[in-house]
Design a protein around this motif. Structure first.
Motif, PDB file in Angstrom:
ATOM      1  N   GLY A 190      10.260  18.749   1.186  1.00 49.99           N
ATOM      2  CA  GLY A 190      10.144  19.950   2.010  1.00 49.99           C
ATOM      3  C   GLY A 190       9.074  20.893   1.477  1.00 49.99           C
ATOM      4  O   GLY A 190       8.250  21.424   2.231  1.00 49.99           O
ATOM      5  N   GLU A 191       9.066  21.070   0.171  1.00 51.93           N
ATOM      6  CA  GLU A 191       8.064  21.961  -0.435  1.00 51.93           C
ATOM      7  C   GLU A 191       6.661  21.375  -0.277  1.00 51.93           C
ATOM      8  O   GLU A 191       5.693  22.093  -0.008  1.00 51.93           O
ATOM      9  CB  GLU A 191       8.382  22.159  -1.925  1.00 51.93           C
ATOM     10  N   LEU A 192       6.572  20.070  -0.455  1.00 49.31           N
ATOM     11  CA  LEU A 192       5.265  19.423  -0.290  1.00 49.31           C
ATOM     12  C   LEU A 192       4.742  19.606   1.138  1.00 49.31           C
ATOM     13  O   LEU A 192       3.551  19.857   1.350  1.00 49.31           O
ATOM     14  CB  LEU A 192       5.364  17.925  -0.599  1.00 49.31           C
ATOM     15  N   ALA A 193       5.640  19.482   2.103  1.00 45.77           N
ATOM     16  CA  ALA A 193       5.222  19.632   3.501  1.00 45.77           C
ATOM     17  C   ALA A 193       4.657  21.024   3.739  1.00 45.77           C
ATOM     18  O   ALA A 193       3.657  21.196   4.447  1.00 45.77           O
ATOM     19  CB  ALA A 193       6.395  19.354   4.436  1.00 45.77           C
ATOM     20  N   SER A 237       0.807  -1.218   0.000  1.00 47.57           N
ATOM     21  CA  SER A 237       0.000   0.000   0.000  1.00 47.57           C
ATOM     22  C   SER A 237       0.843   1.271   0.000  1.00 47.57           C
ATOM     23  O   SER A 237       0.359   2.326   0.363  1.00 47.57           O
ATOM     24  CB  SER A 237      -0.961  -0.007   1.191  1.00 47.57           C
ATOM     25  N   HIS A 238       2.106   1.152  -0.380  1.00 46.38           N
ATOM     26  CA  HIS A 238       2.875   2.385  -0.567  1.00 46.38           C
ATOM     27  C   HIS A 238       3.592   2.360  -1.903  1.00 46.38           C
ATOM     28  O   HIS A 238       3.836   1.303  -2.476  1.00 46.38           O
ATOM     29  CB  HIS A 238       3.836   2.653   0.596  1.00 46.38           C
ATOM     30  N   VAL A 239       3.857   3.549  -2.405  1.00 42.99           N
ATOM     31  CA  VAL A 239       4.505   3.714  -3.706  1.00 42.99           C
ATOM     32  C   VAL A 239       5.651   4.698  -3.520  1.00 42.99           C
ATOM     33  O   VAL A 239       5.509   5.691  -2.805  1.00 42.99           O
ATOM     34  CB  VAL A 239       3.518   4.269  -4.756  1.00 42.99           C
ATOM     35  N   SER A 240       6.773   4.405  -4.147  1.00 39.32           N
ATOM     36  CA  SER A 240       7.908   5.325  -4.060  1.00 39.32           C
ATOM     37  C   SER A 240       8.195   5.948  -5.416  1.00 39.32           C
ATOM     38  O   SER A 240       8.131   5.278  -6.447  1.00 39.32           O
ATOM     39  CB  SER A 240       9.153   4.585  -3.548  1.00 39.32           C
ATOM     40  N   LEU A 241       8.477   7.236  -5.376  1.00 40.03           N
ATOM     41  CA  LEU A 241       8.877   7.958  -6.584  1.00 40.03           C
ATOM     42  C   LEU A 241      10.360   8.282  -6.480  1.00 40.03           C
ATOM     43  O   LEU A 241      10.848   8.623  -5.398  1.00 40.03           O
ATOM     44  CB  LEU A 241       8.094   9.273  -6.705  1.00 40.03           C
ATOM     45  N   ARG A 242      11.035   8.185  -7.606  1.00 38.14           N
ATOM     46  CA  ARG A 242      12.451   8.560  -7.625  1.00 38.14           C
ATOM     47  C   ARG A 242      12.567   9.936  -8.275  1.00 38.14           C
ATOM     48  O   ARG A 242      12.025  10.183  -9.354  1.00 38.14           O
ATOM     49  CB  ARG A 242      13.248   7.512  -8.400  1.00 38.14           C
ATOM     50  N   TYR A 243      13.263  10.817  -7.588  1.00 36.77           N
ATOM     51  CA  TYR A 243      13.454  12.173  -8.120  1.00 36.77           C
ATOM     52  C   TYR A 243      14.749  12.700  -7.534  1.00 36.77           C
ATOM     53  O   TYR A 243      14.996  12.585  -6.323  1.00 36.77           O
ATOM     54  CB  TYR A 243      12.276  13.070  -7.726  1.00 36.77           C
ATOM     55  N   GLU A 244      15.562  13.299  -8.365  1.00 37.55           N
ATOM     56  CA  GLU A 244      16.926  13.622  -7.912  1.00 37.55           C
ATOM     57  C   GLU A 244      16.945  14.582  -6.717  1.00 37.55           C
ATOM     58  O   GLU A 244      17.796  14.467  -5.854  1.00 37.55           O
ATOM     59  CB  GLU A 244      17.772  14.175  -9.071  1.00 37.55           C
ATOM     60  N   SER A 245      16.001  15.526  -6.679  1.00 40.54           N
ATOM     61  CA  SER A 245      15.967  16.454  -5.545  1.00 40.54           C
ATOM     62  C   SER A 245      14.842  16.076  -4.585  1.00 40.54           C
ATOM     63  O   SER A 245      14.046  16.922  -4.156  1.00 40.54           O
ATOM     64  CB  SER A 245      15.778  17.889  -6.028  1.00 40.54           C
ATOM     65  N   ALA A 246      14.799  14.806  -4.247  1.00 42.44           N
ATOM     66  CA  ALA A 246      13.712  14.305  -3.399  1.00 42.44           C
ATOM     67  C   ALA A 246      13.576  15.078  -2.087  1.00 42.44           C
ATOM     68  O   ALA A 246      12.466  15.478  -1.712  1.00 42.44           O
ATOM     69  CB  ALA A 246      13.899  12.812  -3.138  1.00 42.44           C
ATOM     70  N   PRO A 247      14.666  15.327  -1.365  1.00 38.43           N
ATOM     71  CA  PRO A 247      14.512  16.031  -0.085  1.00 38.43           C
ATOM     72  C   PRO A 247      13.895  17.418  -0.258  1.00 38.43           C
ATOM     73  O   PRO A 247      13.027  17.826   0.520  1.00 38.43           O
ATOM     74  CB  PRO A 247      15.948  16.115   0.444  1.00 38.43           C
ATOM     75  N   ARG A 248      14.323  18.140  -1.300  1.00 40.07           N
ATOM     76  CA  ARG A 248      13.769  19.478  -1.522  1.00 40.07           C
ATOM     77  C   ARG A 248      12.279  19.406  -1.845  1.00 40.07           C
ATOM     78  O   ARG A 248      11.470  20.164  -1.297  1.00 40.07           O
ATOM     79  CB  ARG A 248      14.524  20.166  -2.673  1.00 40.07           C
ATOM     80  N   LEU A 249      11.923  18.470  -2.716  1.00 43.05           N
ATOM     81  CA  LEU A 249      10.517  18.342  -3.095  1.00 43.05           C
ATOM     82  C   LEU A 249       9.663  17.975  -1.877  1.00 43.05           C
ATOM     83  O   LEU A 249       8.565  18.514  -1.686  1.00 43.05           O
ATOM     84  CB  LEU A 249      10.367  17.293  -4.207  1.00 43.05           C
TER      85      LEU A 249
END
Lengths: 406, 406
Positions: free
Chosen positions: B360-363, B346-358
């Motif tokens: 943070g913005e999502l939060a 029931s979880h999905v992971s996305l790979r994105y090079e600036s994951a930590p930044r994204l």
């Protein structure tokens, strides 16, 4: 403070000048009961319920998983450990909270047996008191049975422990205060004797921490475990704690190598690498809500001056013993345990043939005591909330009940 | 339910007919945040805070130590265990709650290695997935290093587990759902293959119990552990649970032999004698307050029909994946993990090079997700409280943020 009076007013006078009298208000206790079983489960500090509510409502609910960092939940096992360290005479970084006393004892015994065998292959014996708390004996037997086949557990009478300190002893496992009769062992002397014989010493502080001053570092003990829910008032099933002397910590290995004991738990490295400090004793996530309650209990307990606590503990037990001897002996009630205050913890046991019945009658009069079948009544005299008049009233109630029974 | 729509209204329609929509109200959650990290720590049920207050005020405070019997606290590890059994397809008497997942895993692995070697001395290997959760690997290594020197841990790629089922394998240790990419392993098939090869199987259900139907008894798994604070919503550091099949229970020995695992814990017998049932897996007093919170979480979770939960879990993950592919691929965001719903938790992971930044913005936009450094964003789609529109809104927010970043 050697007043053994038959007059309630004299005891009231002792309460009036008790430097700990203010502590009682920090606990949320029924007015219609006196709990002499606080050495099994201490009462809730007033702050515990509201702190739990706040952790659920203002932390968990609001910040969810980020709370582990934001509110330093992750650090709490060490922070509360350090506060317990303050109570048992341990400098910071040597005490950590985790799981239960028995699981913690397993970890420390495994580590101790390993450390001792590294010094000398011949050291394969866990030496303990045959009257030690049963769970401690079971755990020691479990270590011997499952962990290292060459290990044996030698159970001997309390008074002959030091006579069995041969060069085959890996670790001496003892309770500082005996759970039944309240006997307080001379920690400094036994530790020195064990060290002179080349053995490690592991003390179970469950029945002493919080009521008997302990100088873990000064005495130079090696290892200790203790319970959070007795005199530390940490709540039902509160997690226990472990002390590992900084002398031993760097090389100390315990077998339950879970992620929270890793040097970098959140790096998810392929292999286990123990934390350099006391966190290596931890394994999995701490039960945070129970840990919060322990934090409250320890914080309240820490506010008392240990010298005041010990002085009142001695006075309460002396008073109780004197009153029981004077007023209950004629019913066949016998005071057990050490006669010298220096050899006594903070509970006293009475032997009486119909102990369960008497305990039941006492409970109906508002005095809660514990029965150790078949014939022991155990009275925990916790100095933070038991008053001198409580002791008087309880013995008086027993006298009346026994008069009626007789 | 294969609607992969670009229109929010279509997702709102799915929410309107969601048979689980009422479950959301059972949790106490912020209105201004959507927590996609409930698979790390589930939100508090509404009932948890008040139940804790009541346990402190009306039980602990009033009845002190007698509460263990009066309110059946002592039985709670088994009672909550049985309720978890209902969630994982285990009949009563095979699941018990204790300590943490890692400590529990230690106990079961030690017992499994012992049981396997009793069948055949040659079975000395713990076979596991090299991508297994690190703490599970650390614990397995700890068992091999400290417990039985002849034991070795063999880590192999997930897909070749069944190829390594030689006659030296004592126990296969696997996570039902992978913690990073959400891959769901075929429990029935792997268990059958392991049994055919004479090995025991120990499943870690931490990322599956509560969102993926599990038929422990029907499949005939041997052993399992799981976490209480993810999809079971048991609160921070909630104690974990152990499943031991009734086929194995009578002879199953674990090494941490504390008093609560004794057949008669309060008789204080001289020697350890394990409880005939699942309580033999327990050791010390359970952390009652944390256990109460787990009880609430499990009770709430149990109210959902597992088929509804699985159907919504699949629909949410499919929807999320479809939206992410459609709207985020152009920013270099890659959907990882299984493409077939049958192979997905029931979880999905996305790979994105600036994951930590994204993240943070999502939060800051009210969407809490978890980062697995360096480049993974993990989205837990818990069917009990995540709505279809939440998925839409989150992907839309990501698209806007990435547009801005780009």
């Amino acid at each position: 403070m050697k007043v053994h009076s038959a007059h309630r007013r004299d005891l009231q006078n002792l309460d009036d000048v008790d430097p700990l009298s203010g502590m009682r208000d920090l606990f949320d206790m029924r007015k219609d009961h006196v709990f002499f079983n606080g050495n099994s489960l201490g009462p809730p500090p007033r702050s515990t319920g509201s702190r739990l509510q706040s952790v659920v409502r203002d932390q968990w609910r609001i910040d969810m998983n980020a709370s582990w960092w934001k509110y330093e939940w992750l650090n709490l096992p060490r922070a509360v450990g350090d506060r317990i360290g303050g109570i048992i005479g341990a400098a910071a970084g040597q005490v950590v909270v985790a799981e239960s006393t028995s699981v913690n004892l397993f970890k420390l015994l495994c580590g101790a047996v390993r450390a001792a065998s590294a010094r000398s292959q011949a050291r394969t014996v866990i030496l303990t008191d045959h009257d030690n708390f049963p769970s401690d004996l079971y755990i020691a037997d479990g270590v011997a049975r499952h962990f290292r086949p060459e290990t044996t557990v030698r159970r001997v009478p309390t008074d002959s422990i030091v006579d069995h300190l041969g060069d085959d002893v890996a670790v001496v496992l003892l309770s500082h205060v005996d759970y039944r009769f309240g006997r307080l062992l001379p920690m400094r002397e036994i530790t020195a004797r064990a060290h002179a014989a080349g053995a490690l010493v592991l003390w179970d502080l469950s029945h002493s921490a919080g009521v008997v001053p302990i100088d873990a570092d000064d005495i130079g003990i090696d290892l200790a475990v203790g319970c959070g829910y007795k005199y530390l008032n940490g709540g039902p099933g509160a997690p226990g704690y472990m002390y590992v002397s900084s002398r031993l910590l760097t090389d100390f290995e315990q077998p339950v190598t879970g992620w929270l004991g890793h040097a970098e738990p959140f790096d998810f490295e392929a292999d286990y690498r123990p934390d350099p400090g006391i966190a290596r004793l931890t394994t999995g996530c701490p039960p945070l809500l129970s840990l919060i309650a322990l934090d409250e209990g320890v914080s309240v307990t820490s506010r008392a001056d240990p010298r005041d606590v010990r002085a009142k503990s001695i006075a309460l037990t002396e008073q109780f013993i004197a009153l029981a001897r004077t007023r209950l002996a004629r019913f066949g009630v016998e005071v057990t345990g050490p006669t010298a205050a220096a050899e006594r913890g903070s509970h006293v046991s009475l032997r009486y043939e119909s102990a369960p019945r008497l305990a039941g009658e006492l409970a109906s009069r508002g005095f809660d005591v514990e029965v150790r079948p078949p014939d022991l009544l155990r009275f925990g005299l916790a100095p933070l909330y038991i008053r001198y008049v409580d002791v008087f009233d309880c013995v008086e109630a027993m006298e009346q009940l026994l008069d009626h029974i007789a």
